[in-house]
Design a protein around this motif. Structure first.
Motif, PDB file in Angstrom:
ATOM      1  N   ALA A 190       0.177  -1.353   0.657  1.00  0.00           N
ATOM      2  CA  ALA A 190      -0.406  -0.502  -0.554  1.00  0.00           C
ATOM      3  C   ALA A 190       1.002   1.117  -0.289  1.00  0.00           C
ATOM      4  CB  ALA A 190      -0.957   0.339   1.004  1.00  0.00           C
TER       5      ALA A 190
ATOM      6  N   TYR B 178       2.151   2.232  -3.351  1.00  0.00           N
ATOM      7  CA  TYR B 178       1.029   2.603  -4.400  1.00  0.00           C
ATOM      8  C   TYR B 178       0.558   4.103  -3.831  1.00  0.00           C
ATOM      9  CZ  TYR B 178      -1.518  -1.003  -6.103  1.00  0.00           C
ATOM     10  OH  TYR B 178      -2.229  -2.483  -6.868  1.00  0.00           O
TER      11      TYR B 178
ATOM     12  N   PHE C 265       1.382   5.468  -7.137  1.00  0.00           N
ATOM     13  CA  PHE C 265       0.376   5.339  -8.170  1.00  0.00           C
ATOM     14  C   PHE C 265       0.106   6.980  -8.549  1.00  0.00           C
ATOM     15  CE2 PHE C 265      -3.963   4.434  -9.830  1.00  0.00           C
ATOM     16  CZ  PHE C 265      -4.203   3.518  -9.475  1.00  0.00           C
TER      17      PHE C 265
ATOM     18  N   TYR D 110      -2.973   6.669 -14.738  1.00  0.00           N
ATOM     19  CA  TYR D 110      -3.599   5.913 -14.816  1.00  0.00           C
ATOM     20  C   TYR D 110      -5.022   6.163 -15.533  1.00  0.00           C
ATOM     21  CZ  TYR D 110      -6.765   1.500 -12.277  1.00  0.00           C
ATOM     22  OH  TYR D 110      -7.574   0.739 -11.718  1.00  0.00           O
TER      23      TYR D 110
ATOM     24  N   GLY E 163     -11.776   0.160  -2.714  1.00  0.00           N
ATOM     25  CA  GLY E 163     -10.723   0.701  -3.328  1.00  0.00           C
ATOM     26  C   GLY E 163     -11.199   1.115  -4.806  1.00  0.00           C
ATOM     27  N   CYS E 164     -12.175   2.169  -4.134  1.00  0.00           N
ATOM     28  CA  CYS E 164     -12.666   2.907  -5.365  1.00  0.00           C
ATOM     29  C   CYS E 164     -11.745   2.997  -6.663  1.00  0.00           C
ATOM     30  CB  CYS E 164     -13.252   3.985  -5.190  1.00  0.00           C
ATOM     31  SG  CYS E 164     -12.526   5.147  -4.081  1.00  0.00           S
TER      32      CYS E 164
ATOM     33  N   THR F 131     -11.593   5.898 -10.158  1.00  0.00           N
ATOM     34  CA  THR F 131     -13.145   5.895 -10.979  1.00  0.00           C
ATOM     35  C   THR F 131     -13.911   5.581 -10.154  1.00  0.00           C
ATOM     36  OG1 THR F 131     -12.859   3.390 -10.635  1.00  0.00           O
ATOM     37  CG2 THR F 131     -10.903   4.268 -12.196  1.00  0.00           C
TER      38      THR F 131
ATOM     39  N   TYR G 105     -16.502   5.000 -13.005  1.00  0.00           N
ATOM     40  CA  TYR G 105     -17.297   4.011 -13.916  1.00  0.00           C
ATOM     41  C   TYR G 105     -17.789   2.430 -13.174  1.00  0.00           C
ATOM     42  CZ  TYR G 105     -13.867   0.067 -13.232  1.00  0.00           C
ATOM     43  OH  TYR G 105     -13.092  -1.454 -12.417  1.00  0.00           O
ATOM     44  N   GLN G 106     -17.444   2.128 -12.610  1.00  0.00           N
ATOM     45  CA  GLN G 106     -17.384   0.576 -11.772  1.00  0.00           C
ATOM     46  C   GLN G 106     -19.039   1.180 -10.604  1.00  0.00           C
ATOM     47  OE1 GLN G 106     -15.589   2.642 -10.428  1.00  0.00           O
ATOM     48  NE2 GLN G 106     -15.245   2.647  -8.195  1.00  0.00           N
TER      49      GLN G 106
ATOM     50  N   ASP H 155     -10.712   4.270  -0.079  1.00  0.00           N
ATOM     51  CA  ASP H 155      -8.863   3.854  -0.687  1.00  0.00           C
ATOM     52  C   ASP H 155      -8.317   3.722  -0.212  1.00  0.00           C
ATOM     53  OD1 ASP H 155      -8.739   2.835  -3.819  1.00  0.00           O
ATOM     54  OD2 ASP H 155      -6.757   3.918  -3.276  1.00  0.00           O
ATOM     55  N   TYR H 156      -6.965   3.245  -0.148  1.00  0.00           N
ATOM     56  CA  TYR H 156      -6.426   3.238   0.619  1.00  0.00           C
ATOM     57  C   TYR H 156      -5.371   5.230   0.744  1.00  0.00           C
ATOM     58  CZ  TYR H 156      -1.796   2.931   2.883  1.00  0.00           C
ATOM     59  OH  TYR H 156      -0.571   3.068   4.431  1.00  0.00           O
TER      60      TYR H 156
ATOM     61  N   CYS I 276      -9.502   3.675   3.061  1.00  0.00           N
ATOM     62  CA  CYS I 276      -9.356   2.280   4.193  1.00  0.00           C
ATOM     63  C   CYS I 276      -8.318   1.782   3.907  1.00  0.00           C
ATOM     64  CB  CYS I 276     -11.152   1.565   3.942  1.00  0.00           C
ATOM     65  SG  CYS I 276     -10.561   0.641   1.727  1.00  0.00           S
TER      66      CYS I 276
ATOM     67  N   THR J 273     -13.531  -3.778  -7.135  1.00  0.00           N
ATOM     68  CA  THR J 273     -13.179  -3.949  -8.359  1.00  0.00           C
ATOM     69  C   THR J 273     -11.736  -3.493  -8.469  1.00  0.00           C
ATOM     70  OG1 THR J 273     -14.118  -2.143  -8.895  1.00  0.00           O
ATOM     71  CG2 THR J 273     -15.275  -2.991  -9.842  1.00  0.00           C
ATOM     72  N   LEU J 274     -11.414  -4.955  -8.565  1.00  0.00           N
ATOM     73  CA  LEU J 274      -9.740  -4.684  -9.210  1.00  0.00           C
ATOM     74  C   LEU J 274      -8.789  -3.790  -7.164  1.00  0.00           C
ATOM     75  CD1 LEU J 274     -10.332  -3.267 -12.615  1.00  0.00           C
ATOM     76  CD2 LEU J 274     -10.329  -5.358 -11.628  1.00  0.00           C
TER      77      LEU J 274
ATOM     78  N   ALA K 130      -4.871  -6.179  -5.829  1.00  0.00           N
ATOM     79  CA  ALA K 130      -3.710  -5.648  -5.918  1.00  0.00           C
ATOM     80  C   ALA K 130      -3.609  -5.156  -4.452  1.00  0.00           C
ATOM     81  CB  ALA K 130      -4.161  -4.347  -6.559  1.00  0.00           C
TER      82      ALA K 130
ATOM     83  N   TYR L 113       0.852  -5.515 -13.551  1.00  0.00           N
ATOM     84  CA  TYR L 113       0.391  -4.618 -14.820  1.00  0.00           C
ATOM     85  C   TYR L 113       1.056  -2.903 -14.545  1.00  0.00           C
ATOM     86  CZ  TYR L 113      -2.325  -2.229 -10.443  1.00  0.00           C
ATOM     87  OH  TYR L 113      -2.257  -1.050  -9.589  1.00  0.00           O
TER      88      TYR L 113
END
Ligand code: SAH
Length: 267
Positions: A10, A13, A17, A22, A65-66, A69, A71-72, A87-88, A143, A165-166, A170, A206
């Motif tokens: 984490a 990330y 990240f 992304y 873990g949004c 994004t 889209y979800q 999200d973290y 989180c 999602t995804l 990870a 990835y």
């Protein structure tokens, strides 16, 4: 390309990240050469399908873990009254807030929103959907799925639905951590509530923006077993194969899964 020698955690990330890169790399409907983003389009179709299943409606949905994004959430927001996104990473939560607040420089999701509206039957409703989603996301919180209470020190009331999602593949360096993360997030859900997941299969890395991120290599059965062991009954699962030949990842497929939390853990 190879997976990183040590699983990217984490903190990696948080340091490496870049949410804008992304989004640019993975969330256009087509790439710079005009090729369709089949990964995204398949995932959007799966989400439309999962959120139209019976019973997938209620008051609160938590997205775990949004990332940066939205889209979800495009189909989810038609079925749930309020959404809490977790999200973290600070930068990812900030990037999401930018879009929610309609701020200058936010990522342009319009093509994706239009595509989902078309799948749902009316492409012209895209602006309405954007506003609906903006109105429904009530909180964006930090989180850590590896903690017993992922939102510690905040305690959230149990939700009607969890979406992820995804993220877990990870965030979890091995299967034991993945299984325990599922138990941790299951505690955020009411008995009888649903878990909706998109999980990449057989992926070990990835890459984007010259950074490589680890991914836990998962088979469909391992995911299904872990979900069941965390106290769920799997109601729906389907694998979309992913065409080989993408230099950015060794992903072989995406598992869509819907599960219902049992009244008491027996598994
Ligand atoms: N859901 C988004 C983002 C996936 S990228 C999408 O579908 O594209 C993976 C996400 O997992 C990142 O946003 C990262 O911040 C988050 N993450 C990594 N480790 C985590 C942890 N321990 N707890 C919660 N989120 C974590």
């Amino acid at each position: 390309m190879d997976a990183p020698a040590v699983f990217t955690d984490a903190d990696f990330y948080q340091q490496s990240f870049d949410p804008r890169e992304y989004l640019k790399e993975f969330y256009g409907l087509s790439d710079s050469q005009g090729r369709a983003n089949t990964f995204l389009m398949q995932n959007l179709r799966s989400l439309v399908k999962m959120f139209s299943l019976d019973g997938l409606r209620g008051d609160t949905l938590i997205d775990i873990g949004c990332g940066p994004t939205i889209y979800q959430l495009l189909s989810a927001c038609e079925r749930f009254q309020q959404i809490i996104a977790l999200d973290y990473m600070d930068q990812n939560r900030r990037e999401l807030q930018k879009w929610l607040g309609n701020e200058a420089g936010a990522f342009d999701w319009r093509a994706v929103v239009k595509y989902v509206c078309e799948l749902e039957g009316d492409r012209e409703k895209w602006a309405e959907k954007e506003e609906k989603l903006r109105g429904k996301v009530k909180q964006v919180l930090k989180c850590d799925v590896t903690k017993a209470n992922p939102t510690d020190p905040v305690s959230l009331p149990p939700a009607d639905c969890l979406l992820s999602t995804l993220c877990l593949e990870a965030a979890c360096k091995d299967l034991a951590t993945f299984r325990s993360a599922l138990r941790n997030i299951a505690a955020l859900l009411k008995p009888g509530g649903h878990l909706v997941m998109l999980t990449v299969l057989r992926e070990t890395y990835y890459a984007f923006n010259k950074q490589v991120f680890s991914c836990l290599h998962l088979e469909r059965n391992a995911v299904v077993e872990a979900v069941e062991a965390a106290g769920f009954d799997v109601k729906f699962s389907e694998v979309q194969p992913y065409e080989p030949g993408d230099v950015r990842t060794d992903c072989e497929g995406v598992l869509s899964l819907v599960a219902c939390k049992r009244a008491s853990i027996t598994g």
